[in-house]
Design an enzyme around this catalytic site. Structure first.
Site, mmCIF file in Angstrom:
data_model
loop_
_atom_site.group_PDB
_atom_site.id
_atom_site.type_symbol
_atom_site.label_atom_id
_atom_site.label_comp_id
_atom_site.label_asym_id
_atom_site.label_seq_id
_atom_site.Cartn_x
_atom_site.Cartn_y
_atom_site.Cartn_z
ATOM 1 N N GLY A 36 0.796 -1.227 0.000
ATOM 2 C CA GLY A 36 0.000 0.000 0.000
ATOM 3 C C GLY A 36 0.824 1.271 0.000
ATOM 4 C CB SER A 37 4.276 2.212 -0.951
ATOM 5 O OG SER A 37 4.383 1.876 -2.310
ATOM 6 C CG ASN A 38 1.492 3.296 -5.713
ATOM 7 O OD1 ASN A 38 1.811 4.307 -6.336
ATOM 8 N ND2 ASN A 38 2.127 2.139 -5.848
ATOM 9 N NE ARG B 257 -11.506 -13.407 -12.326
ATOM 10 C CZ ARG B 257 -11.673 -13.048 -13.606
ATOM 11 N NH1 ARG B 257 -11.976 -13.948 -14.507
ATOM 12 N NH2 ARG B 257 -11.522 -11.806 -13.967
ATOM 13 C CG MET C 208 -1.413 -8.501 -6.555
ATOM 14 S SD MET C 208 -0.622 -7.488 -7.839
ATOM 15 C CE MET C 208 0.488 -8.697 -8.542
ATOM 16 N NE ARG C 209 -9.831 -11.964 -6.683
ATOM 17 C CZ ARG C 209 -9.635 -13.273 -6.575
ATOM 18 N NH1 ARG C 209 -8.571 -13.740 -5.966
ATOM 19 N NH2 ARG C 209 -10.517 -14.118 -7.048
ATOM 20 C CG HIS D 228 1.918 -2.521 -15.399
ATOM 21 N ND1 HIS D 228 1.665 -3.742 -14.804
ATOM 22 C CD2 HIS D 228 2.912 -2.729 -16.288
ATOM 23 C CE1 HIS D 228 2.473 -4.653 -15.331
ATOM 24 N NE2 HIS D 228 3.248 -4.065 -16.239
ATOM 25 C CG ASP E 60 -1.448 -4.752 -16.518
ATOM 26 O OD1 ASP E 60 -2.171 -4.245 -15.649
ATOM 27 O OD2 ASP E 60 -0.618 -5.638 -16.270
ATOM 28 C CD GLU F 174 4.467 2.117 -9.193
ATOM 29 O OE1 GLU F 174 4.328 1.277 -10.087
ATOM 30 O OE2 GLU F 174 4.345 1.828 -7.985
HETATM 31 C C1 GRF Z 1 3.174 -1.060 -7.623
HETATM 32 O O1 GRF Z 1 4.501 -1.088 -8.031
HETATM 33 C C2 GRF Z 1 2.244 -1.061 -8.788
HETATM 34 O O2 GRF Z 1 2.796 -0.588 -9.961
HETATM 35 C C3 GRF Z 1 1.895 -2.515 -8.958
HETATM 36 O O3 GRF Z 1 1.903 -3.051 -7.672
HETATM 37 C C4 GRF Z 1 2.767 -2.295 -6.839
HETATM 38 C C5 GRF Z 1 2.000 -1.950 -5.593
HETATM 39 O O4 GRF Z 1 2.826 -1.404 -4.625
HETATM 40 N N1 GRF Z 1 0.628 -2.657 -9.648
HETATM 41 P P1 GRF Z 1 2.242 -0.811 -3.275
HETATM 42 O O5 GRF Z 1 1.405 -1.882 -2.628
HETATM 43 O O6 GRF Z 1 1.455 0.413 -3.611
HETATM 44 O O7 GRF Z 1 3.448 -0.495 -2.450
#
Ligand code: GRF
Length: 208
Positions: free
Chosen positions: A17-19, A71, A96-97, A115, A151, A180
């Protein structure tokens, strides 16, 4: 949008969850005008993204795919929750789904994904490793609308980083993540302001 109006964002994440964190901090700094993350959803019970949300008392929901026969059944429940929280924009941040057509149709042109490679090269779960293995000298990140492919949706924004001879998957991914964390808040802000127009496969951005 009047000053009181809140643009309601849901973040879906499977991992660290760093984003999500970068988006929350950008909101704190007033860089995502009117935007609020009002719901965080994960398909992984122990995703640190959920912990980050809980620390800020943002509602979280964990969906266990084992409880569903298909799903689509799970996506139907997710969409129900998104509607309950009156979500305006769905942000996939390391979710991731693959989304089913039902989900995509429910939020047509309102689902973003990030991505860690320069699409259309190296789609899928191992974008960083695949780019490194292939031997590219430049990689980067891509933010795009989500369609039914892996993607494949219209690209909104991309930025590049160099790939160095000593890079490992970790060092390259770290370099990409720095980008990102800047790019995702910027794109979300543009989306909220209605500055991203989709014309076929092309996204036209008015950043003025
Ligand atoms: C990111 O690098 C994103 O591009 C990919 O998954 C990663 C998620 O990272 N889809 P985080 O969980 O936000 O740290």
């Amino acid at each position: 949008m009047n000053q009181e109006a809140v643009f309601r964002i849901a973040v879906l994440a499977s991992g660290s969850g760093s984003n999500l964190q970068a988006i929350l901090e950008a909101i704190d700094r007033g860089e995502i005008e009117g935007g609020r993350v009002v719901l965080v959803i994960s398909d992984k019970k122990n995703a640190f993204a959920l912990e980050r949300a809980r620390q800020r008392t943002i509602p979280t929901i964990f969906f266990n795919h084992r409880n569903y026969l298909s799903r689509e059944d799970m996506d139907r429940d997710i969409v129900e929750s998104l509607n309950k929280y009156q979500i305006d924009l769905v942000v996939l941040a390391g979710y991731m789904r693959l989304l089913t057509p039902f989900f995509i149709n429910a939020f047509q042109d309102r689902i973003l994904n990030i991505h860690p490679a320069l699409l259309p090269s190296f789609p899928g779960k191992h974008g960083v490793a695949d780019a490194l293995k292939y031997g590219v000298k430049v990689s980067g990140c891509t933010i795009h609308f989500v369609d039914e492919g892996v993607d494949t949706g219209p690209i909104i924004m991309q930025e590049a980083v160099p790939v160095y001879p000593y890079d490992t998957e970790e060092t390259l991914h770290q370099r990409i993540q720095v980008l990102e964390h800047k790019l995702y808040p910027r794109v979300i802000n543009l989306f909220i302001k209605g500055k991203i127009k989709i014309q076929g496969r092309r996204c036209i951005i008015d950043e003025k």
